[in-house]
Write a protein that holds these residues in place. Sequence first.
Motif, PDB file in Angstrom:
ATOM      1  N   ALA A   1      -3.500   5.198   6.320  1.00 54.42           N
ATOM      2  CA  ALA A   1      -3.936   6.079   7.408  1.00 54.42           C
ATOM      3  C   ALA A   1      -3.623   5.475   8.779  1.00 54.42           C
ATOM      4  O   ALA A   1      -3.174   6.179   9.690  1.00 54.42           O
ATOM      5  N   TYR A   2      -3.850   4.171   8.913  1.00 56.20           N
ATOM      6  CA  TYR A   2      -3.612   3.509  10.202  1.00 56.20           C
ATOM      7  C   TYR A   2      -2.124   3.527  10.569  1.00 56.20           C
ATOM      8  O   TYR A   2      -1.754   3.905  11.690  1.00 56.20           O
ATOM      9  N   THR A   3      -1.272   3.133   9.635  1.00 56.22           N
ATOM     10  CA  THR A   3       0.161   3.138   9.918  1.00 56.22           C
ATOM     11  C   THR A   3       0.684   4.553  10.146  1.00 56.22           C
ATOM     12  O   THR A   3       1.521   4.782  11.027  1.00 56.22           O
TER      13      THR A   3
ATOM     14  N   PHE B   1       0.852  -1.183   0.000  1.00 55.33           N
ATOM     15  CA  PHE B   1       0.000   0.000   0.000  1.00 55.33           C
ATOM     16  C   PHE B   1       0.886   1.231   0.000  1.00 55.33           C
ATOM     17  O   PHE B   1       2.102   1.129   0.248  1.00 55.33           O
ATOM     18  N   PRO B   2       0.347   2.409  -0.287  1.00 58.62           N
ATOM     19  CA  PRO B   2       1.170   3.626  -0.320  1.00 58.62           C
ATOM     20  C   PRO B   2       1.915   3.845   1.003  1.00 58.62           C
ATOM     21  O   PRO B   2       1.365   3.658   2.080  1.00 58.62           O
ATOM     22  N   LEU B   3       3.190   4.213   0.913  1.00 56.55           N
ATOM     23  CA  LEU B   3       4.100   4.494   2.036  1.00 56.55           C
ATOM     24  C   LEU B   3       4.554   3.236   2.772  1.00 56.55           C
ATOM     25  O   LEU B   3       5.201   3.338   3.818  1.00 56.55           O
TER      26      LEU B   3
ATOM     27  N   MET C   1       7.113   3.046   5.922  1.00 53.47           N
ATOM     28  CA  MET C   1       6.566   2.643   7.214  1.00 53.47           C
ATOM     29  C   MET C   1       7.231   1.382   7.759  1.00 53.47           C
ATOM     30  O   MET C   1       7.277   1.174   8.974  1.00 53.47           O
ATOM     31  N   LYS C   2       7.758   0.545   6.865  1.00 55.27           N
ATOM     32  CA  LYS C   2       8.370  -0.707   7.294  1.00 55.27           C
ATOM     33  C   LYS C   2       9.463  -0.479   8.335  1.00 55.27           C
ATOM     34  O   LYS C   2       9.578  -1.216   9.305  1.00 55.27           O
ATOM     35  N   TRP C   3      10.272   0.574   8.148  1.00 55.36           N
ATOM     36  CA  TRP C   3      11.326   0.869   9.139  1.00 55.36           C
ATOM     37  C   TRP C   3      10.941   2.035  10.044  1.00 55.36           C
ATOM     38  O   TRP C   3      11.384   2.111  11.195  1.00 55.36           O
ATOM     39  N   ALA C   4      10.065   2.951   9.546  1.00 58.28           N
ATOM     40  CA  ALA C   4       9.687   4.112  10.361  1.00 58.28           C
ATOM     41  C   ALA C   4       8.899   3.706  11.602  1.00 58.28           C
ATOM     42  O   ALA C   4       8.978   4.375  12.644  1.00 58.28           O
ATOM     43  N   LEU C   5       8.153   2.598  11.510  1.00 59.41           N
ATOM     44  CA  LEU C   5       7.363   2.148  12.660  1.00 59.41           C
ATOM     45  C   LEU C   5       8.245   1.599  13.784  1.00 59.41           C
ATOM     46  O   LEU C   5       7.748   1.335  14.880  1.00 59.41           O
ATOM     47  N   ILE C   6       9.539   1.425  13.524  1.00 64.13           N
ATOM     48  CA  ILE C   6      10.477   1.022  14.571  1.00 64.13           C
ATOM     49  C   ILE C   6      10.954   2.230  15.374  1.00 64.13           C
ATOM     50  O   ILE C   6      11.354   2.103  16.534  1.00 64.13           O
ATOM     51  N   LEU C   7      10.870   3.414  14.788  1.00 61.83           N
ATOM     52  CA  LEU C   7      11.488   4.610  15.375  1.00 61.83           C
ATOM     53  C   LEU C   7      10.965   5.005  16.764  1.00 61.83           C
ATOM     54  O   LEU C   7      11.717   5.602  17.537  1.00 61.83           O
ATOM     55  N   PRO C   8       9.704   4.726  17.125  1.00 64.05           N
ATOM     56  CA  PRO C   8       9.292   5.055  18.502  1.00 64.05           C
ATOM     57  C   PRO C   8      10.172   4.420  19.571  1.00 64.05           C
ATOM     58  O   PRO C   8      10.225   4.899  20.706  1.00 64.05           O
ATOM     59  N   LEU C   9      10.878   3.356  19.204  1.00 66.89           N
ATOM     60  CA  LEU C   9      11.788   2.711  20.151  1.00 66.89           C
ATOM     61  C   LEU C   9      12.963   3.615  20.508  1.00 66.89           C
ATOM     62  O   LEU C   9      13.620   3.410  21.524  1.00 66.89           O
ATOM     63  N   SER C  10      13.215   4.641  19.693  1.00 64.78           N
ATOM     64  CA  SER C  10      14.316   5.570  19.977  1.00 64.78           C
ATOM     65  C   SER C  10      13.941   6.591  21.044  1.00 64.78           C
ATOM     66  O   SER C  10      14.813   7.314  21.547  1.00 64.78           O
ATOM     67  N   ILE C  11      12.665   6.674  21.384  1.00 67.46           N
ATOM     68  CA  ILE C  11      12.198   7.622  22.410  1.00 67.46           C
ATOM     69  C   ILE C  11      12.019   6.869  23.721  1.00 67.46           C
ATOM     70  O   ILE C  11      11.133   6.019  23.828  1.00 67.46           O
TER      71      ILE C  11
END
Length: 543
Positions: A292-294, A83-85, A89-99
């Motif tokens: 939208a969900y991701t 789907f678009p993006l 999103m495949k790697w961006a959804l890991i980024l909250p782990l940096s906070i």
Amino acid sequence: MSRRLASVNGWTISAVLIIILLFLPNVSIVSGIFSQASDNWAHIKEYMLFNYIKTSLTLVLFTAVFTIGIGLSLAWLIAQYDFPLRNFMKWALILPLSIPPFIGAYTYHGIINYTGVIQKTLRNQFDITPNPAFFDIMNIPGAVFIYTLFLYPYVYMITRIYLSHQSASLIESARTLGKGPWEIFFKIVLPISRVSIIGGVSLVILEVLNDYGVVKYFGIQTFSTAIFQTWFGLGDLDSSIKLAASLMGIVIFILIIERLLRGGKQYSYATTKVRPLPLVKLRGKAARFATAYTLFIFSIAFLIPIIQLIDWVILTFGKVPMAEVLTYTKNSVTVAGLSAALIIVFSLLVGNFSRIVHHRLAKVLPKLTILGYSIPGAVIAVAVVTTFIALDKFLAPVYQFFGVDSVLVLSVSLFMLISAYVIRFFAIGYNSIESGFDKIGTDFRDASRMLGATSMRTFFKVDVPMMKGAIISGFTLVFVDILKEIPLTLILRPFNYDTLATKAFQYASDERIMEASQASLLIVGVSTIAIFVFHKLLREEPK
């Protein structure tokens, strides 16, 4: 043959010494159970212990449920659909782990409190004065919200990799039998993903039990806050040890439950010809919903907190002296770098010992070293302090011989903090190194030894170069985790020794959350770069 035996003995001696040093401090916690109980402990046991257990388990239960829901749904979307993006999103959804969760906690509190951007906008732009209680997140539901946002990547990462490598025949067979997407998800995907889900959520649970920053800032009473209060507020180390032992018991119980849940049903391939799961192209409303969900999860778990931190940095630029920022940045990089380097060196020694020594103990003993990651930082801090105090007492005559008046030398030094980091995070480095050794095998080593090279020369000239990826990834992961560590650093740091994490926590605790943004953004920035590099280095699935 004798040379080989001597080499093996050398690896054995060094590895066993490392294992003993890593495991020994935790024995002091177990021994503390049998020490004489004080009046403080009697009061805690009768009036407060049940509340600590109840609160801790409540946080663990609800966080586990929500992280499974978000992590599994995101993993299935990314692994199964196009789907678009999606590629972003495949790697961006890991980024909250940096906070770190404590940074997320005070950032979201700043966003939605009375003077935050949401309530100010409602008052100034729409003339709406909402009930402040509606925006109060400094409670248990608020803590669950914070933990869920910033810890779900554990479930997402592990489950996504697992699902991406599943055989396509399973899903295609279900579709042939007329099963719809929801039936396939609940009757096939969920059962076969059980091991990976449990593995990811167990890490989430351990992080929740280890956390001190969020519960302290929100005023929630858990074992971590109780250990701090009993130790530093009451000056009662013995009662702190008993609290630590109680928490260790809960952790062991949870790990046993995890093992039981992992057991029973197992799923494996019936053939070696496994065709990876193909992506299904989404169109129309389905594609828009997936995007939208991701994007929504990515925004609330990473983008919004980062925008708020950047805004605070701009507003407070110059209020925190640059020399101070550089000092605690240097402190953070120094202790994290030294500790991560030691962990990788020790992991190489222990991992190579486990690989070349063909004995059951060589396989079992290294597993003892990874227990440190399952033990909360506050517990390890108590264990390390009691061990180092005992060591200082033992070495007191040596100190006097060299003219040192103080009895406490090692227990007030940076060496104690680094030792605690090594014990706490050794499992992360060792798992990476062990995976690296499994990949390279022993064929190249055996060939080098047959050509006459010594075991040491083979290790440095053959094994280490082939282990480059595992070494870099292990170092990166350990470095990032140490950079975010709070409980160990607060308890064990030398006097007036601040890091990025402790400084951000202190500013936030003093209600100077804007001033905390500089240190927080530095932590997130370094962690984000490290996660991106790690993702590129260890990509395990095709695009």
